[in-house]
Motif scaffolding. Structure first.
Motif, short mmCIF file in Angstrom:
data_model
loop_
_atom_site.label_atom_id
_atom_site.label_comp_id
_atom_site.label_asym_id
_atom_site.label_seq_id
_atom_site.Cartn_x
_atom_site.Cartn_y
_atom_site.Cartn_z
N TYR A 73 0.83 -1.21 0.00
CA TYR A 73 0.00 0.00 0.00
C TYR A 73 0.86 1.26 0.00
CZ TYR A 73 -3.71 -3.23 1.38
OH TYR A 73 -4.60 -4.26 1.43
N TYR A 74 2.06 1.17 0.52
CA TYR A 74 2.89 2.35 0.72
C TYR A 74 3.21 3.06 -0.60
CZ TYR A 74 6.90 5.25 1.98
OH TYR A 74 7.77 6.30 2.14
N SER A 75 3.50 2.30 -1.63
CA SER A 75 3.93 2.89 -2.89
C SER A 75 2.82 3.64 -3.61
CB SER A 75 4.51 1.82 -3.81
OG SER A 75 3.53 0.82 -4.08
N SER A 76 1.57 3.32 -3.31
CA SER A 76 0.45 3.93 -4.05
C SER A 76 -0.36 4.92 -3.23
CB SER A 76 -0.49 2.83 -4.56
OG SER A 76 -1.03 2.09 -3.47
N CYS A 77 -0.20 4.93 -1.92
CA CYS A 77 -1.13 5.71 -1.09
C CYS A 77 -0.76 7.19 -0.97
CB CYS A 77 -1.23 5.11 0.31
SG CYS A 77 0.29 5.24 1.27
N GLN A 78 0.45 7.57 -1.35
CA GLN A 78 0.91 8.95 -1.26
C GLN A 78 0.84 9.49 0.17
OE1 GLN A 78 -0.01 11.64 -4.68
NE2 GLN A 78 -1.58 10.12 -5.18
N LEU A 79 1.17 8.63 1.11
CA LEU A 79 1.21 9.03 2.51
C LEU A 79 2.65 8.97 3.00
CD1 LEU A 79 -1.85 7.05 3.92
CD2 LEU A 79 -1.74 9.51 3.49
N GLU A 80 3.09 10.04 3.64
CA GLU A 80 4.43 10.07 4.22
C GLU A 80 4.31 9.88 5.74
OE1 GLU A 80 8.11 13.17 5.11
OE2 GLU A 80 6.58 13.68 3.60
N PRO A 81 4.82 8.78 6.28
CA PRO A 81 4.76 8.60 7.73
C PRO A 81 5.72 9.58 8.41
CG PRO A 81 5.98 6.80 6.72
CD PRO A 81 5.44 7.63 5.59
N LEU A 82 5.20 10.36 9.34
CA LEU A 82 6.01 11.36 10.04
C LEU A 82 6.54 10.85 11.36
CD1 LEU A 82 3.83 14.56 9.40
CD2 LEU A 82 5.77 13.71 8.06
N LEU A 83 5.70 10.14 12.10
CA LEU A 83 6.12 9.62 13.40
C LEU A 83 5.11 8.60 13.89
CD1 LEU A 83 4.32 11.04 15.96
CD2 LEU A 83 5.44 13.03 14.99
N GLN A 84 5.51 7.85 14.90
CA GLN A 84 4.64 6.83 15.48
C GLN A 84 4.82 6.84 16.99
OE1 GLN A 84 5.36 2.37 14.82
NE2 GLN A 84 3.63 2.75 13.44
N VAL A 85 3.71 6.70 17.71
CA VAL A 85 3.75 6.70 19.17
C VAL A 85 3.02 5.47 19.69
CG1 VAL A 85 3.92 9.21 19.36
CG2 VAL A 85 1.66 8.11 19.37
N VAL A 86 3.41 5.03 20.88
CA VAL A 86 2.74 3.92 21.56
C VAL A 86 2.61 4.27 23.03
CG1 VAL A 86 2.86 1.48 22.20
CG2 VAL A 86 3.66 2.21 19.94
N ALA A 166 -7.62 3.65 27.36
CA ALA A 166 -6.63 3.54 26.29
C ALA A 166 -6.47 4.87 25.55
CB ALA A 166 -7.03 2.44 25.32
N SER A 167 -7.58 5.57 25.31
CA SER A 167 -7.48 6.84 24.57
C SER A 167 -6.77 7.90 25.39
CB SER A 167 -8.89 7.32 24.18
OG SER A 167 -9.64 7.72 25.31
N LEU A 168 -6.98 7.89 26.70
CA LEU A 168 -6.30 8.87 27.54
C LEU A 168 -4.79 8.62 27.54
CD1 LEU A 168 -6.30 11.18 29.57
CD2 LEU A 168 -6.74 9.51 31.39
N GLY A 169 -4.40 7.35 27.70
CA GLY A 169 -2.98 7.03 27.67
C GLY A 169 -2.35 7.36 26.34
N LEU A 170 -3.07 7.04 25.25
CA LEU A 170 -2.54 7.32 23.92
C LEU A 170 -2.44 8.82 23.67
CD1 LEU A 170 -1.59 6.37 21.16
CD2 LEU A 170 -3.99 6.14 20.46
N TRP A 171 -3.44 9.57 24.09
CA TRP A 171 -3.41 11.02 23.86
C TRP A 171 -2.23 11.68 24.59
CZ3 TRP A 171 -4.45 14.51 20.60
CH2 TRP A 171 -4.44 15.86 20.95
N LYS A 172 -1.88 11.19 25.76
CA LYS A 172 -0.78 11.78 26.52
C LYS A 172 0.54 11.71 25.75
CE LYS A 172 -2.62 11.17 31.20
NZ LYS A 172 -2.47 10.46 32.51
N VAL A 173 0.75 10.62 25.02
CA VAL A 173 2.00 10.52 24.24
C VAL A 173 1.84 11.12 22.84
CG1 VAL A 173 2.85 8.52 25.51
CG2 VAL A 173 1.42 8.16 23.49
N LEU A 174 0.60 11.16 22.36
CA LEU A 174 0.35 11.69 21.01
C LEU A 174 0.31 13.21 20.99
CD1 LEU A 174 -0.51 11.30 18.01
CD2 LEU A 174 -2.88 11.08 18.83
N CYS A 175 -0.26 13.82 22.00
CA CYS A 175 -0.51 15.26 22.01
C CYS A 175 0.73 16.11 21.71
CB CYS A 175 -1.14 15.68 23.34
SG CYS A 175 -1.43 17.47 23.47
N PRO A 176 1.82 15.98 22.46
CA PRO A 176 2.96 16.86 22.17
C PRO A 176 3.55 16.65 20.79
CG PRO A 176 3.56 15.13 23.75
CD PRO A 176 2.08 15.07 23.60
#
Length: 364
Positions: A73-86, A166-176
């Motif tokens: 999917y990567y070659s056709s989707c025209q999406l550039e991954p910027l970062l990933q958080v967990v 789960a959303s609260l924990g994820l948002w804490k690392v995603l927000c900044p």
């Protein structure tokens, strides 16, 4: 044959060991219904190109950051991954993408504005034991962890316990990280306090659909607190122009695939009317998804309700189905199998818009 074709299309994955059903859905009438709220804003969530790209973003979010370029999917989707958080506690994750199909377009002239950049936040679905444990914490509890103003939250507003945590924990690392992306990508007005030419879309599949929706609530609450704008005050303003200029951040769009219902009616109405006022919220589902089909009675018994608009889609192609058009019902023939009408093929939970969205293990 269907199983062979599927495996050829997804040669980089080791799928859950279930045989795919051989029969296909026969559609007598296919229509694309655009609700009024979905055609008055810049981002059209029912555009076939947008739907396909969001499904691909949701699929890619299941891969670790370094493995995303290995997906077909990567070659056709025209999406550039910027970062990933967990989130270390719940192990829920999200990947932020830049939609290169719009961001790479230069302005028509020096005096014109550049294309609106789309930032896509794709939340990953269940990919490990902790994630599946989150799904099973389905008790409705008070929605006190959604960053909503306590004095504005309606009494008896309740939410799925696991998804809220789960959303609260994820948002804490995603927000900044997300705020940093927006600050780097936006163009500021002369007053220096309004983000221009940026759109934010939250998307996700299954568990990721739930965390995407709830992270968008945290996102709105964060900016409203920062700008001292109360959600109820915004909702009471009747002038659409005033509403648009009150906010100094991009109003999020939310598009989910195969997502569960996650809160009671009171909270669902509050979220769509106030907390996410102005947002387009679309839940794409299909009748062959066994997770949705086999949990519907449970959600109904618990009083769960969708926050946004639920629409039927096709699992194998980019198509949105609606129940009626001018009173004429769409007829979808379903062949009976040995299992009757029981929805059993777990792989169909991962098939949306012709994209496989689910966990896999690279064979390399």
């Amino acid at each position: 044959m269907a199983a062979m074709n599927f495996r050829r299309q997804h040669h980089d994955t080791l799928l859950i060991p279930f045989m795919m059903t051989a029969h296909t859905m026969l559609i007598h009438l296919l229509v694309l219904i655009l609700p009024q709220s979905f055609v008055t804003t810049a981002f059209n969530p029912l555009s076939p190109t947008n739907l396909r790209r969001l499904a691909e973003a949701s699929s890619l979010s299941y891969l670790s950051f370094d493995k995303i370029p290995t997906s077909p999917y990567y070659s056709s989707c025209q999406l550039e991954p910027l970062l990933q958080v967990v989130d270390p506690a719940s192990e829920s994750g999200a990947t932020i993408f830049l939609d290169k199909s719009t961001s790479s377009s230069p302005p028509a002239s020096l005096s014109s504005s550049p294309s609106r950049q789309k930032i896509i936040v794709a939340c990953r679905g269940s990919a490990n034991p902790k994630n599946f444990g989150t799904n099973l914490k389905f008790n409705l509890v008070p929605a006190t962890k959604l960053s909503l103003s306590p004095n504005k939250l309606p009494p008896d507003a309740t939410i799925h316990e696991g998804f809220q945590d789960a959303s609260l924990g994820l948002w804490k690392v995603l927000c900044p990280r997300l705020i940093n992306v927006l600050n780097n990508r936006n163009q500021l007005t002369s007053t220096g306090n309004k983000i221009e030419n940026v759109e934010v879309i939250f998307t996700g599949h299954s568990l990721g659909a739930a965390t995407a929706l709830l992270c968008s609530v945290h996102y709105n609450s964060y900016f409203r607190r920062r700008n001292n704008v109360d959600a109820t005050t915004i909702a009471k303003q009747e002038d659409a122009t005033t509403k648009a200029t009150t906010s100094s951040y991009p109003t999020p769009t939310i598009v989910t695939f195969g997502g569960p219902k996650l809160c009671n009616t009171i909270l669902a109405r509050y979220l769509r009317t106030y907390a996410l006022e102005g947002s387009q919220i679309l839940h794409l589902v299909h009748d062959r998804d066994p997770i949705l089909a086999n949990n519907q009675k449970l959600w109904d018994s618990l009083g769960f309700e969708n926050v946004g608009v639920e629409m039927q889609c096709d699992p194998y192609q980019v198509a949105v189905l609606d129940a009626s058009l001018d009173g004429t019902k769409i007829i979808m023939e379903k062949k009976r199998t040995f299992f009757g009408r029981f929805v059993w093929n777990i792989v169909d939970h991962c098939n949306y818009m012709g994209v496989f969205i689910g966990p896999r293990v690279l064979l390399s």
